[in-house]
Every structure is written in C-alpha cells, then in structure tokens.
Design a protein around this motif. Structure first.
Motif, PDB file in Angstrom:
ATOM      1  N   ARG A   3       0.827  -1.211   0.000  1.00  0.00           N
ATOM      2  CA  ARG A   3       0.000   0.000   0.000  1.00  0.00           C
ATOM      3  C   ARG A   3       0.860   1.260   0.000  1.00  0.00           C
ATOM      4  O   ARG A   3       1.896   1.326   0.658  1.00  0.00           O
ATOM      5  N   LYS A  22      -5.517   2.344  -0.250  1.00  0.00           N
ATOM      6  CA  LYS A  22      -6.608   1.824   0.577  1.00  0.00           C
ATOM      7  C   LYS A  22      -7.187   2.970   1.388  1.00  0.00           C
ATOM      8  O   LYS A  22      -6.446   3.836   1.863  1.00  0.00           O
ATOM      9  N   TRP A  24     -11.236   5.145   2.561  1.00  0.00           N
ATOM     10  CA  TRP A  24     -12.690   5.238   2.657  1.00  0.00           C
ATOM     11  C   TRP A  24     -13.228   6.129   1.544  1.00  0.00           C
ATOM     12  O   TRP A  24     -12.637   7.171   1.227  1.00  0.00           O
ATOM     13  N   ASP A  41      -7.588   8.354   2.869  1.00  0.00           N
ATOM     14  CA  ASP A  41      -7.126   7.437   3.925  1.00  0.00           C
ATOM     15  C   ASP A  41      -6.713   8.165   5.198  1.00  0.00           C
ATOM     16  O   ASP A  41      -6.120   7.561   6.097  1.00  0.00           O
ATOM     17  N   CYS A  70     -15.159   1.084   2.749  1.00  0.00           N
ATOM     18  CA  CYS A  70     -13.701   0.962   2.800  1.00  0.00           C
ATOM     19  C   CYS A  70     -13.256   0.015   1.692  1.00  0.00           C
ATOM     20  O   CYS A  70     -13.770  -1.114   1.593  1.00  0.00           O
ATOM     21  N   ILE A  71     -12.322   0.479   0.860  1.00  0.00           N
ATOM     22  CA  ILE A  71     -11.930  -0.331  -0.290  1.00  0.00           C
ATOM     23  C   ILE A  71     -10.409  -0.322  -0.481  1.00  0.00           C
ATOM     24  O   ILE A  71      -9.693   0.514   0.086  1.00  0.00           O
ATOM     25  N   CYS A  72      -9.958  -1.259  -1.293  1.00  0.00           N
ATOM     26  CA  CYS A  72      -8.598  -1.293  -1.802  1.00  0.00           C
ATOM     27  C   CYS A  72      -8.680  -1.121  -3.315  1.00  0.00           C
ATOM     28  O   CYS A  72      -9.505  -1.764  -3.973  1.00  0.00           O
ATOM     29  N   GLU A  95     -11.296  -3.993  -4.477  1.00  0.00           N
ATOM     30  CA  GLU A  95     -11.735  -4.932  -3.439  1.00  0.00           C
ATOM     31  C   GLU A  95     -12.414  -4.151  -2.316  1.00  0.00           C
ATOM     32  O   GLU A  95     -11.895  -3.119  -1.863  1.00  0.00           O
ATOM     33  N   ILE A  96     -13.567  -4.630  -1.878  1.00  0.00           N
ATOM     34  CA  ILE A  96     -14.288  -3.972  -0.780  1.00  0.00           C
ATOM     35  C   ILE A  96     -13.923  -4.629   0.539  1.00  0.00           C
ATOM     36  O   ILE A  96     -14.072  -5.848   0.704  1.00  0.00           O
ATOM     37  N   TYR A  97     -13.434  -3.832   1.478  1.00  0.00           N
ATOM     38  CA  TYR A  97     -13.149  -4.331   2.819  1.00  0.00           C
ATOM     39  C   TYR A  97     -14.371  -4.207   3.728  1.00  0.00           C
ATOM     40  O   TYR A  97     -14.646  -5.078   4.548  1.00  0.00           O
ATOM     41  N   GLY A  98     -15.078  -3.090   3.599  1.00  0.00           N
ATOM     42  CA  GLY A  98     -16.223  -2.854   4.474  1.00  0.00           C
ATOM     43  C   GLY A  98     -17.334  -2.136   3.752  1.00  0.00           C
ATOM     44  O   GLY A  98     -17.133  -1.019   3.235  1.00  0.00           O
TER      45      GLY A  98
END
Length: 479
Positions: A3, A22, A24, A41, A70-72, A95-98
């Motif tokens: 990252r 990464k 929000w 971030d 929250c994503i990457c 990619e979605i983390y949250g």
C-alpha cells in the motif's frame, strides 16, 4: 502489492507505475462511460481520484462502493486530466473491505456540528475533523519539539492526587469503595481507611505543584497530559477532561516568563503555518476565512504587556464612551472573556499579556508584588495598584480570551505560609509542597496552556468540543 499512502500518491510523478491505495470512499460518481471514486485514507485533506472503466468490473461490486465504504484499489498512476489534482489512478482491481449502507450518518454535506457531536465515533472521517485532528497532532509535535530544543525535560506528574492545586474543590473523586455501603464516622463523614489509597483521592486539576518539584531539581521541566475539572460549565470554552501543557522553570522572573510565553506560542503558530498548509487552507475556506491572516498576524506582532490596573482603566474609559459589557469590570473584579476580547480585538488589536492581578481571585502560590504604605502594591514596571496584587501573567488571544495562565511562584516559606493561613487553607496534603520552600528554595515561574484552546485558535473552530476526539462535558461521557 504494498500500500502507498494517498499523501505520497498525490506528490508522486512516477506516471505509469502500478500502485495500491486503501481508504474510505468520499464520493462515487457513475456514468455509462466511466466511474470516479474519491478515496481518502486520512493522511491528507485531499482525496485521490480512482478512475474506473465500468465495463471491466462487476456491476454489483461498483454498486456496493458507496460513500463511507472501505476499499482497496490497485491501478496505474497517471497524470490527471481534471483540475485540482496532478495525479489519479486508473483502476485495474477493486476490493471492498467494508460495506456502508445508507444509514451511515456522515453521508450528507453541510451537517451541523451538533449533529456530528452526536456521531462523534464517525465524525473523525469528515474533512473538517480530519483536518482538526491532523493539526492537533502537529501542535503536540510542536510542543515537544520546542521544549526539547530549549533544554526542558518532559516530566510526568500524577493523574491521581490527594491535593487540589487550584483550591477550587471541583474534582472527580477516585475510589474503589462500594458507594451503596460507605463507612462513616460519628459525624457522618466518610472513612477512607478501607479505600484503595487509604485516603480521599481525585483526578488531578493540574500538575503544576508536582511540576514545581521537578523544576527545583532539573531546572526546567514541562508536563503535557490530561487534566480534569468537575465544573458544571456548558460553554463553548470548557471541557471536563482536557489536556494541559505546564512548563516550570527555576530562576525565572516575571519578564523572562512573559518572554517564554510569547516565544512558545509563536513557535506553535509558526509550526502550524509551516506544516499544516493544506488543512489550514481548507479550514480557512470552510470555517473561518480570516484564519490564516490571524495566525500570520500573531507572528508579526509583539504582544502588549499590560498591568491589570491599566487594563481596568481602559475598560472603564470604553464604558464612558458607550461600550456595553454584560459583566462589571471594576478594580478587583475577575475579568470576563468579553473584557479580555475587547482589549485584544478592539483596543490593541493584538495579543495581550495581562500582569499583576488582584490577590483575591488568584491562587495562593503566586508571588505577591511589593506592598506600598497605603496598602496597595507596586507591580510590573513600577505600576501602582490600589490593592495587593500577584505576579500573574495571562496571555489573552483574539476570539479565545485567556489562552495561557502563568505566574511567578512565591519562593519564601514565610510569605507562602502567610497566604495559606490568610486563606484558611488545609495544608494536610500540601506538606510536601511546602517542603520545597524549607530546603533550598529558589525563585521560579511557570504557566499552563490549555491544549484545546490552542487548537481552537489554530483551527478557527468555534466550540472546544470540536477540537478533541471525544469530548467530556456535563451529562455527556459517550464514546
């Protein structure tokens, strides 16, 4: 892929490089041809724009990337075609983390600060509070750096104490006793012999008294930690839990103390202007359009050094000319914020260090000025006051009022005990403090800076509850 922080991405010119960010989602704008995701971030007030070709990603995945999620994002760093930013990322992987649904309380723009205080657990993700917290960090760094560079030692004073530094009695008690079954004596007073410390203890209102002990051993110390006041003050300037900076220096007189106060606070303001440019620019635009000019003005001006008696004369002259104040300002009155701000903002139009306050509303440990034959006193630079005065040195700032409270301390055991007896103070828990005047006493002075009041001034925010992550006020201890 490792990252990269967004602050570093926005400063990079390595176009064509694969990069991973990464954070929000601030906003997600969609169209048939392209999607734009603003990602943050917390490393900077600025967002990085992630440009997405919707034909290359799953439709449901893009729908799930909503404000607050929250994503990457991985992709290629490219030169931005839009205004306001130099770089953006052409996404190759998301990619979605949250997930974050539409109940997220920080979605709407222009929410009131009152609404955000009710959602203090989420308000830190907003632009405003991100900026305030980054500035708060920088001010803490400025404080430690200043004192380290000037030969002070960082000194840790206790948070749990049996003494009340201010003599006000508004303290939060600390106990392990069962409050439903308290042991009492014949007079109904609580017996503490079975409590954890064996006596009544409370959270500290100040580390000053212990700081004086440090100064008489190390020469120059400073404390920087939380303090607690159980005052039922529902104002934009008061908290029940706040942070204090309290330097204490041996062999310092009143003139030198004022030099230290002015130099220290100018250093902090200069640090903010040098290290928080983006956040200050945002707050200057969104919160207070005079903020940066006011900060720069502090650096240009030499602070006025004003005896209290002279200040009273100025205020009374203003009243004669039609100025209206809510509170009285006769000699012997403790000045209200409105009086302090008039002197700073209207009369002098620059910061003021007010000196030589009447003894009656200042603390017992302050050094008293020289008595005159008629019962008055001679104070700073020969100023004559009608009554006894103390060598206090309070720094008054625009929009804030008092930002620093300082004084020369009384080093004479006999004089200090005389003041203690005059005030009928209980010295049971002050024996150790009085010992410093019995064995190797020395002249010394110091001040206290309310950290949150400094942050108020530097950010332009209007309520002290908005410059600390989780404010503690009467009837409010959530989060």
């Amino acid at each position: 892929m490792k990252r990269t922080k967004i602050i570093d991405v926005l400063q990079s010119t390595e176009y064509g490089k694969d990069i991973c960010v990464k954070g929000w989602v601030r906003t997600h704008r969609s169209s048939k041809a392209v999607d734009f995701i603003a990602l943050n971030d917390g490393s900077t007030i600025k967002n990085v724009q992630v440009v997405v070709d919707p034909t290359k990603f799953d439709e449901q995945l893009l729908k799930d990337i909503t404000t607050g999620a929250c994503i990457c994002a991985e992709g290629v760093l490219v030169e931005s075609q839009g205004a306001g930013q130099s770089s953006e990322i052409q996404a190759t992987k998301l990619e979605i983390y949250g997930l974050c649904d539409n109940t997220y309380p920080m979605q709407k723009k222009g929410q009131s600060f009152e609404v955000m205080r009710k959602n203090a657990h989420m308000r830190l993700r907003t632009n405003t509070f991100g900026a305030v917290m980054r500035i708060r960090h920088n001010m803490a760094m400025a404080i430690h750096t200043y004192f380290h560079e000037h030969g002070f030692f960082y000194f840790h004073t206790p948070l749990i104490t049996a003494s009340d530094c201010e003599g006000a009695g508004n303290m939060f008690q600390v106990t392990t006793k069962n409050l439903y079954d308290l042991k009492k004596d014949e007079q109904g007073k609580i017996i503490y012999d079975d409590d954890f410390f064996g006596e009544q203890t409370s959270l500290t209102v100040s580390g000053q008294l212990e700081g004086e002990l440090g100064a008489t051993a190390l020469g120059a110390i400073y404390t920087f930690g939380p303090t607690f006041r159980a005052e039922n003050s529902n104002t934009p300037r008061h908290l029940a839990e706040f942070w204090m900076v309290e330097p204490e220096v041996a062999f310092l007189d009143q003139e030198e103390l004022m030099d230290l106060e002015e130099d220290f606070i100018k250093y902090c303001v200069r640090w903010a202007l040098d290290n928080c440019k983006d956040d200050l620019a945002f707050l200057n635009q969104m919160i207070d359009k005079t903020l940066i000019a006011r900060l720069e003005g502090v650096l240009k001006e030499t602070f006025v050094r004003l005896p209290y008696t002279e200040g009273i004369n100025i205020l009374q002259e203003a009243i004669k000319k039609g100025k209206k104040f809510e509170f009285p300002c006769n000699w012997g009155d403790d000045l209200a914020s409105e009086h302090e701000r008039y002197l700073v903002e209207e009369h002098f139009k620059k910061p003021v260090i007010m000196t030589d306050y009447p003894r009656e509303f200042k603390s017992f440990y302050m050094k008293q000025n020289t008595d005159t034959a008629d019962g008055g006193s001679v104070g700073y630079k020969g100023a004559v006051a009608p009554g006894p005065t103390m060598q206090g040195t309070d720094v008054l700032f625009p929009q804030i009022g008092e930002i620093i409270g300082g004084s020369v301390r009384e080093e004479s055991y006999d004089k200090l005990m005389g003041e203690v007896e005059r005030r009928k103070m209980d010295t049971t828990h002050l024996w150790w403090y009085l010992d410093t005047r019995r064995w190797g006493t020395c002249p010394h002075a110091g001040f206290g800076l309310g950290f949150e009041r400094l942050i108020l001034f530097v950010t332009g925010m209007q309520n002290i509850r908005d410059v600390i992550p989780f404010p503690r006020t009467p009837k409010s201890a959530e989060f």
